[in-house]
Scaffold this motif. Structure first.
Motif, PDB file in Angstrom:
ATOM      1  N   GLY A 184       0.857  -1.112   0.124  1.00  0.00           N
ATOM      2  CA  GLY A 184       0.032  -0.007  -0.076  1.00  0.00           C
ATOM      3  C   GLY A 184       0.761   1.231  -0.032  1.00  0.00           C
ATOM      4  N   THR A 185       0.327   2.189   0.759  1.00  0.00           N
ATOM      5  CA  THR A 185       1.222   3.430   1.008  1.00  0.00           C
ATOM      6  C   THR A 185       1.537   3.750   2.197  1.00  0.00           C
ATOM      7  OG1 THR A 185      -0.125   4.246  -1.125  1.00  0.00           O
ATOM      8  CG2 THR A 185       1.000   5.855   0.162  1.00  0.00           C
ATOM      9  N   PRO A 186       2.585   3.396   2.716  1.00  0.00           N
ATOM     10  CA  PRO A 186       2.991   3.925   3.949  1.00  0.00           C
ATOM     11  C   PRO A 186       3.093   5.391   4.399  1.00  0.00           C
ATOM     12  CG  PRO A 186       4.389   2.078   3.183  1.00  0.00           C
ATOM     13  CD  PRO A 186       3.665   2.563   2.025  1.00  0.00           C
ATOM     14  N   HIS A 187       2.943   5.774   5.357  1.00  0.00           N
ATOM     15  CA  HIS A 187       3.029   7.268   5.676  1.00  0.00           C
ATOM     16  C   HIS A 187       4.409   7.656   5.468  1.00  0.00           C
ATOM     17  CE1 HIS A 187      -0.686   6.346   7.359  1.00  0.00           C
ATOM     18  NE2 HIS A 187      -1.045   7.289   7.060  1.00  0.00           N
ATOM     19  N   ALA A 188       5.653   6.660   5.955  1.00  0.00           N
ATOM     20  CA  ALA A 188       7.121   6.859   5.815  1.00  0.00           C
ATOM     21  C   ALA A 188       7.837   5.729   5.505  1.00  0.00           C
ATOM     22  CB  ALA A 188       7.268   7.717   7.112  1.00  0.00           C
ATOM     23  N   THR A 189       8.674   5.967   4.785  1.00  0.00           N
ATOM     24  CA  THR A 189       9.606   4.725   4.361  1.00  0.00           C
ATOM     25  C   THR A 189      11.068   5.189   4.723  1.00  0.00           C
ATOM     26  OG1 THR A 189       9.737   5.710   2.106  1.00  0.00           O
ATOM     27  CG2 THR A 189       7.969   4.066   2.581  1.00  0.00           C
ATOM     28  N   VAL A 190      11.647   4.030   4.763  1.00  0.00           N
ATOM     29  CA  VAL A 190      13.222   4.225   4.818  1.00  0.00           C
ATOM     30  C   VAL A 190      13.894   3.174   3.588  1.00  0.00           C
ATOM     31  CG1 VAL A 190      15.483   3.845   6.075  1.00  0.00           C
ATOM     32  CG2 VAL A 190      13.379   4.680   7.152  1.00  0.00           C
ATOM     33  N   THR A 191      14.712   3.932   2.639  1.00  0.00           N
ATOM     34  CA  THR A 191      14.943   2.931   1.622  1.00  0.00           C
ATOM     35  C   THR A 191      16.618   3.264   1.585  1.00  0.00           C
ATOM     36  OG1 THR A 191      14.670   5.050   0.126  1.00  0.00           O
ATOM     37  CG2 THR A 191      12.749   3.225   0.264  1.00  0.00           C
ATOM     38  N   GLY A 192      17.038   2.399   0.933  1.00  0.00           N
ATOM     39  CA  GLY A 192      18.773   2.690   0.560  1.00  0.00           C
ATOM     40  C   GLY A 192      19.566   1.406   0.674  1.00  0.00           C
ATOM     41  N   SER A 193      20.844   1.313   0.811  1.00  0.00           N
ATOM     42  CA  SER A 193      21.725   0.227   1.054  1.00  0.00           C
ATOM     43  C   SER A 193      23.020   0.778   1.415  1.00  0.00           C
ATOM     44  CB  SER A 193      21.492  -0.632  -0.019  1.00  0.00           C
ATOM     45  OG  SER A 193      22.099  -0.035  -1.218  1.00  0.00           O
ATOM     46  N   GLY A 194      24.071   0.014   2.027  1.00  0.00           N
ATOM     47  CA  GLY A 194      25.275   0.371   2.212  1.00  0.00           C
ATOM     48  C   GLY A 194      25.662   1.524   3.132  1.00  0.00           C
ATOM     49  N   ASN A 195      26.095   2.776   2.786  1.00  0.00           N
ATOM     50  CA  ASN A 195      26.282   3.737   3.491  1.00  0.00           C
ATOM     51  C   ASN A 195      25.374   5.021   2.875  1.00  0.00           C
ATOM     52  OD1 ASN A 195      28.182   2.688   5.124  1.00  0.00           O
ATOM     53  ND2 ASN A 195      29.645   2.887   3.457  1.00  0.00           N
ATOM     54  N   SER A 196      24.221   4.673   2.398  1.00  0.00           N
ATOM     55  CA  SER A 196      23.335   5.738   1.808  1.00  0.00           C
ATOM     56  C   SER A 196      21.946   5.385   2.029  1.00  0.00           C
ATOM     57  CB  SER A 196      23.543   6.051   0.175  1.00  0.00           C
ATOM     58  OG  SER A 196      22.555   6.639  -0.361  1.00  0.00           O
ATOM     59  N   PHE A 197      21.316   6.134   2.859  1.00  0.00           N
ATOM     60  CA  PHE A 197      19.992   5.754   3.295  1.00  0.00           C
ATOM     61  C   PHE A 197      18.986   6.966   3.213  1.00  0.00           C
ATOM     62  CE2 PHE A 197      22.640   2.807   5.606  1.00  0.00           C
ATOM     63  CZ  PHE A 197      21.845   1.537   5.153  1.00  0.00           C
ATOM     64  N   THR A 198      17.656   6.992   2.799  1.00  0.00           N
ATOM     65  CA  THR A 198      16.886   7.961   2.873  1.00  0.00           C
ATOM     66  C   THR A 198      15.567   7.787   3.377  1.00  0.00           C
ATOM     67  OG1 THR A 198      17.739   8.595   0.757  1.00  0.00           O
ATOM     68  CG2 THR A 198      15.660   9.201   1.173  1.00  0.00           C
ATOM     69  N   ALA A 199      14.986   8.498   4.243  1.00  0.00           N
ATOM     70  CA  ALA A 199      13.803   8.632   5.071  1.00  0.00           C
ATOM     71  C   ALA A 199      12.739   9.546   4.482  1.00  0.00           C
ATOM     72  CB  ALA A 199      14.047   8.715   6.427  1.00  0.00           C
ATOM     73  N   TYR A 217      22.168   4.603   9.189  1.00  0.00           N
ATOM     74  CA  TYR A 217      20.882   3.782   8.896  1.00  0.00           C
ATOM     75  C   TYR A 217      19.826   3.647  10.251  1.00  0.00           C
ATOM     76  CZ  TYR A 217      18.302  -0.667   8.406  1.00  0.00           C
ATOM     77  OH  TYR A 217      17.153  -1.994   8.377  1.00  0.00           O
ATOM     78  N   ARG A 218      20.234   3.767  11.421  1.00  0.00           N
ATOM     79  CA  ARG A 218      19.547   3.977  12.748  1.00  0.00           C
ATOM     80  C   ARG A 218      18.783   5.341  12.745  1.00  0.00           C
ATOM     81  NH1 ARG A 218      18.160   6.408  17.037  1.00  0.00           N
ATOM     82  NH2 ARG A 218      20.019   8.001  16.372  1.00  0.00           N
ATOM     83  N   ALA A 219      19.602   6.615  12.472  1.00  0.00           N
ATOM     84  CA  ALA A 219      19.117   7.888  12.237  1.00  0.00           C
ATOM     85  C   ALA A 219      18.014   8.004  11.164  1.00  0.00           C
ATOM     86  CB  ALA A 219      20.088   8.890  11.983  1.00  0.00           C
ATOM     87  N   ALA A 220      18.231   7.184  10.231  1.00  0.00           N
ATOM     88  CA  ALA A 220      17.299   7.303   9.190  1.00  0.00           C
ATOM     89  C   ALA A 220      15.698   6.722   9.830  1.00  0.00           C
ATOM     90  CB  ALA A 220      17.728   6.615   7.952  1.00  0.00           C
ATOM     91  N   ILE A 221      15.986   5.586  10.271  1.00  0.00           N
ATOM     92  CA  ILE A 221      14.609   4.988  10.908  1.00  0.00           C
ATOM     93  C   ILE A 221      14.001   5.996  11.944  1.00  0.00           C
ATOM     94  CG2 ILE A 221      14.111   2.895  12.175  1.00  0.00           C
ATOM     95  CD1 ILE A 221      16.175   1.092  10.915  1.00  0.00           C
ATOM     96  N   SER A 223      17.591  -2.608   4.350  1.00  0.00           N
ATOM     97  CA  SER A 223      18.494  -3.508   5.155  1.00  0.00           C
ATOM     98  C   SER A 223      19.562  -2.654   5.619  1.00  0.00           C
ATOM     99  CB  SER A 223      19.015  -4.789   4.952  1.00  0.00           C
ATOM    100  OG  SER A 223      17.710  -5.630   4.388  1.00  0.00           O
ATOM    101  N   GLY A 224      20.383  -2.993   6.889  1.00  0.00           N
ATOM    102  CA  GLY A 224      21.307  -2.085   7.376  1.00  0.00           C
ATOM    103  C   GLY A 224      21.677  -2.486   8.921  1.00  0.00           C
ATOM    104  N   SER A 225      22.564  -1.799   9.224  1.00  0.00           N
ATOM    105  CA  SER A 225      23.043  -1.983  10.867  1.00  0.00           C
ATOM    106  C   SER A 225      22.881  -0.787  11.781  1.00  0.00           C
ATOM    107  CB  SER A 225      24.646  -2.403  11.015  1.00  0.00           C
ATOM    108  OG  SER A 225      24.838  -2.531  12.439  1.00  0.00           O
ATOM    109  N   GLY A 275      13.159  -4.778   5.819  1.00  0.00           N
ATOM    110  CA  GLY A 275      14.401  -5.215   5.403  1.00  0.00           C
ATOM    111  C   GLY A 275      15.043  -5.862   6.699  1.00  0.00           C
ATOM    112  N   THR A 276      16.388  -6.341   6.766  1.00  0.00           N
ATOM    113  CA  THR A 276      16.890  -7.187   7.913  1.00  0.00           C
ATOM    114  C   THR A 276      17.649  -5.877   8.756  1.00  0.00           C
ATOM    115  OG1 THR A 276      17.210  -9.129   6.783  1.00  0.00           O
ATOM    116  CG2 THR A 276      18.558  -8.740   8.401  1.00  0.00           C
ATOM    117  N   ILE A 277      17.186  -5.974  10.170  1.00  0.00           N
ATOM    118  CA  ILE A 277      17.805  -4.853  10.599  1.00  0.00           C
ATOM    119  C   ILE A 277      19.048  -5.424  11.782  1.00  0.00           C
ATOM    120  CG2 ILE A 277      17.594  -3.273  12.638  1.00  0.00           C
ATOM    121  CD1 ILE A 277      14.754  -2.856  11.415  1.00  0.00           C
ATOM    122  N   ASN A 278      20.274  -5.172  11.474  1.00  0.00           N
ATOM    123  CA  ASN A 278      21.268  -5.691  12.241  1.00  0.00           C
ATOM    124  C   ASN A 278      21.740  -4.968  13.391  1.00  0.00           C
ATOM    125  OD1 ASN A 278      24.580  -6.099  12.515  1.00  0.00           O
ATOM    126  ND2 ASN A 278      23.504  -8.130  12.411  1.00  0.00           N
TER     127      ASN A 278
END
Length: 354
Positions: free
Chosen positions: A24-39, A52-56, A74-76, A94-97
Motif C-alpha cells: 500500500g502507501t506507508p506514511h513514511a519509508t526508509v530506503t537505500g543500502s550500504g552507506n546511503s539511506f533516505t527517509a 541507518y538508525r538515524a534514518a529509521i 536493510s542495514g545495521s 528489510g533485515t535490521i542488524n
C-alpha cells in the motif's frame, strides 16, 4: 512430487507474507543500502545520509499516531536504540542488524499505547532485541530474530506493568538467553513461539495473568541449564486477590533435546496445558515445583529426564495438580508428596508416585 508441491507452497506463502510488509502507501519509508539511506514522509525527505538508525528514527519521529513506517532497507544500527512512541506502526521489511547496548533494547517502546510491529527481521547480538514496559494494546506480528547471542524479547520486571499484549509468530534462533521473557502483563495472547538453539528459555512467563498461548516449540533450548522450552515462574498466574483460579491456557508444548521441556516453579500455576510432546530433554522433561492448580491434559514424553512433581521448603507445597500423560523410556517421580496430585499415566515409564 508431493514434497516439491509442499515446498513450493511454503515458499509462495513466505513470499506472500514478505510482500505484505510495506504494501500500500506507508506514511513514511526508509530506503537505500550500504552507506546511503533516505527517509521520506510522503514526498518530504526527513533524512538523507549514512546512518541507518538515524534514518529509521527520523521516519518514526515524522509520523503521528495511527500512521505507519515501512523500513524497506536493510542495514545495521550498531549499539543504538530505535524508540517507538504511542500509536505508531513499525514495519521492518528489510533485515535490521543490531549491536549490544547494556540494559537496553535495540528497539524499544516504553510507557506507550497502541504500538504495532507487524513485521520485523533482526540479526545480531543485542542485549535485548525488543524491550518493553508500561505498554497497553501492544501488537507484535511476524517477528523473526536470527541472533548470535543476547535476548530476543524482554518485558521488564521493575518498571510499569503492561496490559493487552498480543503476539503472532515469534521465531528466535541463536539467542544466548531467552527467546521471549515476560513480566507484569495482564492480558497476553501469543499464537506461536518457535525457539531454536537458544541458551535459556523459549518462552518464560512471569507474574502474568489472563494469558492464552497457542504453540511453544523448542529445539535445543536451555541445554545444560535448569531452564525450559516453556517456564512459568515468580507467581505467574496468581490473581490479584492471591488465588490461583485458572487464567493461563496453553494449547501445545513441543520440546526436543536441550534442558527441561516444561517447568513450573516459585508459586506459579493457575494453568491448563492441553498437550505436550517432549522427547530427549537433557534435564527434567517436566518439573512441577511449588505450583498450584496446574493441569496437563494429554500428550507424551519419550526419553530424556524424568517427569517430577517436587517442592522446596521455602514455599507452600505443590497442590492441585492433574497430569494425564503417556510416558515412555523415562521415569515419573513425586517427591516430596504434593497435595491433591492426580496422575493418569500410560506408557512404560517407571513410576514412583504418592
Amino acid at each position: 512430487m508431493a514434497k516439491f508441491s509442499i515446498l513450493t507452497a511454503v515458499l509462495a506463502l513466505a513470499s506472500a507474507v514478505q510482500a505484505q510488509c510495506g504494501s500500500g502507501t506507508p506514511h513514511a519509508t526508509v530506503t537505500g543500502s550500504g552507506n546511503s539511506f533516505t527517509a521520506n514522509r510522503g514526498s518530504t525527505r526527513v533524512y538523507s545520509g549514512s546512518d541507518y538508525r538515524a534514518a529509521i528514527q527520523a521516519a518514526l519521529d515524522s509520523i503521528g499516531s495511527g500512521q505507519r513506517v515501512s523500513v524497506m532497507a536493510s542495514g545495521s544500527i550498531g549499539a543504538g536504540t530505535i524508540s517507538i512512541s504511542s500509536g505508531k506502526i513499525f514495519e521492518g521489511c528489510g533485515t535490521i542488524n543490531v549491536g549490544n547496548r547494556g540494559g537496553r533494547g535495540a528497539i524499544e517502546s516504553l510507557n506507550t499505547q497502541g504500538v504495532q510491529i507487524p513485521y520485523l527481521t533482526m540479526t545480531g547480538n543485542p542485549y535485548f532485541g525488543l524491550r518493553f514496559y508500561g505498554t497497553r494494546d501492544l501488537t507484535l506480528g511476524e517477528i523473526t530474530m536470527n541472533l548470535s547471542g543476547g535476548m530476543g524479547i524482554r518485558f521488564e520486571r521493575d518498571y510499569a506493568a503492561n496490559s493487552n499484549v498480543k503476539m503472532g509468530t515469534i521465531r528466535v534462533t541463536g539467542a544466548g538467553s531467552h527467546a521471549v521473557e515476560t513480566w507484569n502483563i495482564d492480558g497476553l495472547t501469543i499464537d506461536r513461539v518457535i525457539a531454536r538453539n537458544v541458551g535459556e528459555c523459549g518462552l518464560l512467563i512471569q507474574k502474568t495473568t489472563n494469558a492464552q498461548v497457542g504453540l511453544v516449540d523448542g529445539d535445543n533450548v536451555a541445554t545444560g541449564t535448569g531452564y525450559a522450552t516453556l517456564r512459568f515462574a515468580n507467581n505467574n498466574g496468581q490473581n490479584p486477590n492471591g488465588n490461583y483460579n485458572t487464567n493461563i491456557y496453553v494449547d501445545k508444548v513441543v520440546s526436543r533435546g536441550g534442558g527441561r521441556g516444561f517447568f513450573c516453579v516459585s508459586q506459579s500455576g493457575a494453568a491448563v496445558i492441553k498437550e505436550v510432546d517432549l522427547a530427549n530433554n537433557g534435564n527434567n522433561a517436566i518439573l512441577i515445583e511449588n505450583c498450584y492448580n496446574l493441569s496437563i491434559r494429554g500428550g507424551r514424553v519419550n526419553g530424556g529426564g524424568e517427569v517430577r512433581v517436587a517442592a522446596r521448603s521455602e514455599f507452600p507445597n505443590t497442590r492441585d495438580v492433574w497430569i494425564t500423560l503417556n510416558v515412555d523410556n523415562t521415569s515419573v517421580r513425586e517427591s516430596p508428596c504434593g497435595e491433591n496430585v492426580n496422575w493418569s499415566l500410560t506408557g512404560n515409564g517407571r513410576r514412583d508416585i504418592c
